[in-house]
Design a protein around this motif. Structure first.
Motif, PDB file in Angstrom:
ATOM      1  N   GLY A   8       0.750  -1.240   0.000  1.00 23.71           N
ATOM      2  CA  GLY A   8       0.000   0.000   0.000  1.00 23.71           C
ATOM      3  C   GLY A   8       0.780   1.290   0.000  1.00 23.71           C
ATOM      4  O   GLY A   8       0.188   2.365  -0.019  1.00 23.71           O
ATOM      5  N   ARG A  19      -3.690   3.892   2.601  1.00 28.30           N
ATOM      6  CA  ARG A  19      -3.953   2.782   3.520  1.00 28.30           C
ATOM      7  C   ARG A  19      -2.926   1.685   3.293  1.00 28.30           C
ATOM      8  O   ARG A  19      -2.785   1.166   2.192  1.00 28.30           O
ATOM      9  CB  ARG A  19      -5.366   2.219   3.335  1.00 28.30           C
ATOM     10  N   SER A  21      -1.581  -2.137   4.255  1.00 27.26           N
ATOM     11  CA  SER A  21      -2.091  -3.439   4.692  1.00 27.26           C
ATOM     12  C   SER A  21      -0.925  -4.332   5.083  1.00 27.26           C
ATOM     13  O   SER A  21       0.124  -4.277   4.453  1.00 27.26           O
ATOM     14  CB  SER A  21      -2.887  -4.114   3.565  1.00 27.26           C
ATOM     15  N   CYS A  22      -1.148  -5.146   6.091  1.00 28.35           N
ATOM     16  CA  CYS A  22      -0.154  -6.118   6.523  1.00 28.35           C
ATOM     17  C   CYS A  22      -0.818  -7.479   6.597  1.00 28.35           C
ATOM     18  O   CYS A  22      -1.662  -7.714   7.473  1.00 28.35           O
ATOM     19  CB  CYS A  22       0.427  -5.738   7.879  1.00 28.35           C
ATOM     20  N   ALA A  23      -0.449  -8.357   5.675  1.00 24.25           N
ATOM     21  CA  ALA A  23      -1.001  -9.708   5.666  1.00 24.25           C
ATOM     22  C   ALA A  23      -0.090 -10.615   6.478  1.00 24.25           C
ATOM     23  O   ALA A  23       1.104 -10.721   6.194  1.00 24.25           O
ATOM     24  CB  ALA A  23      -1.115 -10.208   4.228  1.00 24.25           C
ATOM     25  N   SER A  72      -7.773  -4.221  12.562  1.00 25.51           N
ATOM     26  CA  SER A  72      -7.428  -5.581  12.160  1.00 25.51           C
ATOM     27  C   SER A  72      -8.660  -6.322  11.688  1.00 25.51           C
ATOM     28  O   SER A  72      -9.777  -6.061  12.151  1.00 25.51           O
ATOM     29  CB  SER A  72      -6.764  -6.342  13.319  1.00 25.51           C
ATOM     30  N   ASP A  73      -8.447  -7.227  10.756  1.00 33.43           N
ATOM     31  CA  ASP A  73      -9.506  -8.098  10.241  1.00 33.43           C
ATOM     32  C   ASP A  73      -9.070  -9.525  10.533  1.00 33.43           C
ATOM     33  O   ASP A  73      -8.217 -10.068   9.830  1.00 33.43           O
ATOM     34  CB  ASP A  73      -9.687  -7.859   8.742  1.00 33.43           C
ATOM     35  N   LYS A  76      -9.232 -12.199   7.824  1.00 32.96           N
ATOM     36  CA  LYS A  76      -8.220 -12.120   6.763  1.00 32.96           C
ATOM     37  C   LYS A  76      -6.801 -12.122   7.314  1.00 32.96           C
ATOM     38  O   LYS A  76      -5.845 -12.011   6.542  1.00 32.96           O
ATOM     39  CB  LYS A  76      -8.440 -10.864   5.920  1.00 32.96           C
ATOM     40  N   THR A  78      -5.227  -9.789   8.699  1.00 38.09           N
ATOM     41  CA  THR A  78      -4.646  -8.589   8.108  1.00 38.09           C
ATOM     42  C   THR A  78      -4.837  -7.398   9.048  1.00 38.09           C
ATOM     43  O   THR A  78      -5.887  -7.251   9.666  1.00 38.09           O
ATOM     44  CB  THR A  78      -5.291  -8.281   6.744  1.00 38.09           C
ATOM     45  N   TYR A  80      -4.505  -3.166   9.145  1.00 46.08           N
ATOM     46  CA  TYR A  80      -4.496  -2.003   8.267  1.00 46.08           C
ATOM     47  C   TYR A  80      -4.015  -0.763   9.026  1.00 46.08           C
ATOM     48  O   TYR A  80      -4.237  -0.637  10.227  1.00 46.08           O
ATOM     49  CB  TYR A  80      -5.899  -1.734   7.732  1.00 46.08           C
ATOM     50  N   GLN A  82      -4.687   3.131   8.276  1.00 41.38           N
ATOM     51  CA  GLN A  82      -5.259   4.211   7.486  1.00 41.38           C
ATOM     52  C   GLN A  82      -4.551   5.498   7.870  1.00 41.38           C
ATOM     53  O   GLN A  82      -4.604   5.911   9.037  1.00 41.38           O
ATOM     54  CB  GLN A  82      -6.760   4.336   7.756  1.00 41.38           C
ATOM     55  N   CYS A  96       5.785  -3.532   8.772  1.00 34.12           N
ATOM     56  CA  CYS A  96       4.840  -4.262   9.596  1.00 34.12           C
ATOM     57  C   CYS A  96       5.640  -5.211  10.487  1.00 34.12           C
ATOM     58  O   CYS A  96       6.623  -5.806  10.032  1.00 34.12           O
ATOM     59  CB  CYS A  96       3.888  -5.043   8.695  1.00 34.12           C
TER      60      CYS A  96
END
Length: 124
Positions: A8, A19, A21-23, A72-73, A76, A78, A80, A82, A96
């Protein structure tokens, strides 16, 4: 193996938003605090924000509080970040990172695991 992949980064004008993202993979999401650190050219790495997925607690550095939002999700795996109202001084490589245990440990001891960074450049 613990793996953290950040996405991102990019170039944005001052006042704009991005934004990140960290997977995350290879570990139980709820057992770790996950956060974002950054390093600007010629400066030391600094903590930006971190989150505990187990209870939702968060931390923000004073320099980003009120402008950045971490979330966090769990579905997923993941996290985020923002980033709003970006300033030229936010320009840095953002990393991350994760640490086993509660949020407080990451704040005090830093991270155990690191992903590759993503460059954020804010133009004036």
């Amino acid at each position: 193996d613990v793996q953290l992949q950040a996405f991102g980064g990019g170039l944005v004008q001052a006042g704009g938003s991005l934004r990140l993202s960290c997977a995350a993979s290879g570990f139980t999401f709820d057992d770790y605090a996950i956060g974002w650190f950054r390093q600007a050219p010629g400066k030391e790495r600094e903590g930006v924000s971190c989150i505990s997925s187990s209870d939702g607690s968060t931390y923000y550095a004073a320099s980003v509080k009120g402008r950045f939002i971490i979330s966090s999700d769990k579905a997923k795996n993941t996290v985020y970040l923002q980033m709003n109202s970006l300033k030229p001084e936010d320009t840095a490589v953002y990393y991350c990172a994760a640490r086993y245990g509660p949020l407080g440990l990451m704040r005090v001891l830093g991270a155990d695991y690191w992903g590759k960074g993503t460059l954020v450049t804010v133009s004036s």
